[in-house]
Design a protein around this motif. Sequence first.
Motif, PDB file in Angstrom:
ATOM      1  N   ILE B  42       5.406 -32.755  10.678  1.00 23.99           N
ATOM      2  CA  ILE B  42       6.207 -33.516  11.644  1.00 23.99           C
ATOM      3  C   ILE B  42       7.678 -33.112  11.539  1.00 23.99           C
ATOM      4  O   ILE B  42       8.364 -32.907  12.546  1.00 23.99           O
ATOM      5  CB  ILE B  42       6.052 -35.036  11.405  1.00 23.99           C
ATOM      6  N   LEU B  43       8.156 -33.005  10.283  1.00 24.68           N
ATOM      7  CA  LEU B  43       9.552 -32.588  10.104  1.00 24.68           C
ATOM      8  C   LEU B  43       9.767 -31.207  10.730  1.00 24.68           C
ATOM      9  O   LEU B  43      10.764 -30.977  11.423  1.00 24.68           O
ATOM     10  CB  LEU B  43       9.918 -32.567   8.612  1.00 24.68           C
ATOM     11  N   ASN B  44       8.820 -30.318  10.509  1.00 24.46           N
ATOM     12  CA  ASN B  44       8.927 -28.979  11.104  1.00 24.46           C
ATOM     13  C   ASN B  44       8.937 -29.052  12.638  1.00 24.46           C
ATOM     14  O   ASN B  44       9.727 -28.373  13.295  1.00 24.46           O
ATOM     15  CB  ASN B  44       7.762 -28.099  10.644  1.00 24.46           C
ATOM     16  N   ASP B  51      15.370 -30.738  17.352  1.00 23.54           N
ATOM     17  CA  ASP B  51      16.734 -30.722  16.835  1.00 23.54           C
ATOM     18  C   ASP B  51      16.817 -29.795  15.615  1.00 23.54           C
ATOM     19  O   ASP B  51      16.458 -30.183  14.504  1.00 23.54           O
ATOM     20  CB  ASP B  51      17.156 -32.152  16.446  1.00 23.54           C
ATOM     21  N   GLY B  52      17.300 -28.622  15.852  1.00 21.17           N
ATOM     22  CA  GLY B  52      17.391 -27.616  14.789  1.00 21.17           C
ATOM     23  C   GLY B  52      18.344 -27.972  13.674  1.00 21.17           C
ATOM     24  O   GLY B  52      18.336 -27.343  12.605  1.00 21.17           O
ATOM     25  N   SER B  53      19.156 -29.005  13.881  1.00 19.03           N
ATOM     26  CA  SER B  53      20.130 -29.353  12.839  1.00 19.03           C
ATOM     27  C   SER B  53      19.546 -30.285  11.772  1.00 19.03           C
ATOM     28  O   SER B  53      20.202 -30.591  10.788  1.00 19.03           O
ATOM     29  CB  SER B  53      21.370 -29.993  13.475  1.00 19.03           C
TER      30      SER B  53
END
Lengths: 292, 325
Positions: B42-44, B51-53
């Motif tokens: 999920i985090l990936n 949101d790439g940040s």
Amino acid sequence: MEKLRYALYTGCTARESTPELLKSTLAIADKLGIELVLLDEASCCGASHLQDYDDFLSLVLNARNICYAEKLGLTMVTICNTCQLNTAMTKHRLDTNPELKAKVNAKLAEVGLEYKGTSEVTHFLYALVQDFGLEKLAKMVKVPLSHFNIAPFYGCHNIRPSELQNLSNGGENPYNPTSLDDLIIACGGVNVDYAEKNKCCGFHAELQSPHTAAVLTGNAIAGAMDANADWMVTPCPLCHLKLDVQHHAASKAIGRDVKLPVLHMPQMVGLALGCTPAELGLNHHVTKVDFV
Amino acid sequence: MDALTSQQVTFKIFRFNEETDYLPFYNTYTLEVTHEEVVLDILNRIKWDHDGSLSYRRSCRHGICGICSIKINGKAILACKSRLFDLIKIFGTDLTIEPLSTKRVIKDLIIDKKDFWEKHAHVNPYLVSDIVEEPTSEHLVSPHDAEKLNEADYCIQCGACHYSCPALAINEQFIGPAAFAAAYRFSADVRDEGALKRLHIVNQEAEGVWDCVKCMECAEACPKDVNPIEKITKLHNMIFEANIAKNNVATRHAVGFAHSITKHGLLDEGELVRYSEGNIGVMKHIPEAIAMFKNGKIVMPWNMPKSKNLDEIKKLVKSSSTVKF
């Protein structure tokens, strides 16, 4: 349904600093038609402090306590979370380690006893929730506690470590326990949710680490107050003592005045069943129970 | 297999950049998650698709490097090991993702574990032994001796227990469950010669094992079933066995139980406080004792209840005691 019968291990606190716990336990058992046979032979469970000093001795003494429930052929019920932890831990260790069990039994043989592992050990809260049943209890409620926001305070040793406690607590998840909330609802009360309900009260470190203990107590009462609770309820007399008696130190430690009446689990059930305050020993509280 | 193969879940994710943000905030995402996905997936997905940040730590993806530990609704987990469907069973479909310690955040879910490593280093977490420079045979440990470690060597230093410990959150001097487990791991090793020094370290007041509140949070938090509280208990036992227990309130509190049980079977609560604190120290408890007495919460010595068949208990204490103080 056949009448429920249990061997009651009172622990020390219910015989000394929280006489109202024993009184209210017996009062509601009577109302609910549950028979409790007192284990007068039992000793102190060691409260996890004797375990720090002499682990083997604590196993022998706790095994001896269970022997007396086995002699009666009954499940042992506890009314203190720490008694529950240490008794259940002893049972688990002996039941899973034949070598250790033999060593303990060699000692018990000196007094004519043998630990067999035939009696289960569970807290009275779970006997009510699982064996008696909340639906049945709800039907017996005479005075619904619908005017009250009630904060459940679970106490560590009924829910953690879950691997051990799940053997008797119906799979309660320590991060999101529900039994005491369900019991409040069955009594007609409004359960309030707050982050500290499954956290530590600090009791076991009170003498050696008073600041840590007082902050934990303060956070617990503050959490319940912020969730708009009228009072708290707990299945553990040690949590009760910490929250009921120590609110001055707790207030000082967290820099905020905190104070709430704290009822024992059977006292709450007793109120709902129509027991009188005297039958439940409500006069024994340091933080006055002023709402009945 | 679960009946449902996917569910909609709302994630609230803790965000904070210590370089630019004054206060932390939360981002919310509602995603369809499958029964196969773990939290790290999920985090990936959030990082790659939304949101790439978003910052978090990840490495082995096999539950062994210990770097991806975070908290979900207050429960410490390894992101790579925890299935979403298991968490939904506990908490429902509203999940809050936070770093292990919100006060140590560098960015988002990444924390500075400096305090963890300092505590770890403090207990000499390595074998202390005079080694033969040119050994002619292996220094073998028998399976029986290896069992003494009680799986303390499974620790992956993820910090789940350390940042779940309430005693440590209040008292920053406290060494904490992970470092205690490490202290036990090496002290229980038959090849080690540094146990006594380590026991002296964990025997200190305020920082040592005596300040454990016995909440069992560490046992619950550990993703590798190390059971740190069990090791803390063993360190207590080893301190008494090594005869280095100091005569103070904490040690007397443990020993006092044995005295009381010998005398009454039950615990004499008042006498335990007096014995632990000493005749002068006990004075500070007088106000609460008076409040308790007024409400019938103190049993006077002459009314102290005793266990039935007390002679059995006395006999067992005599024959089963394994330590002296």
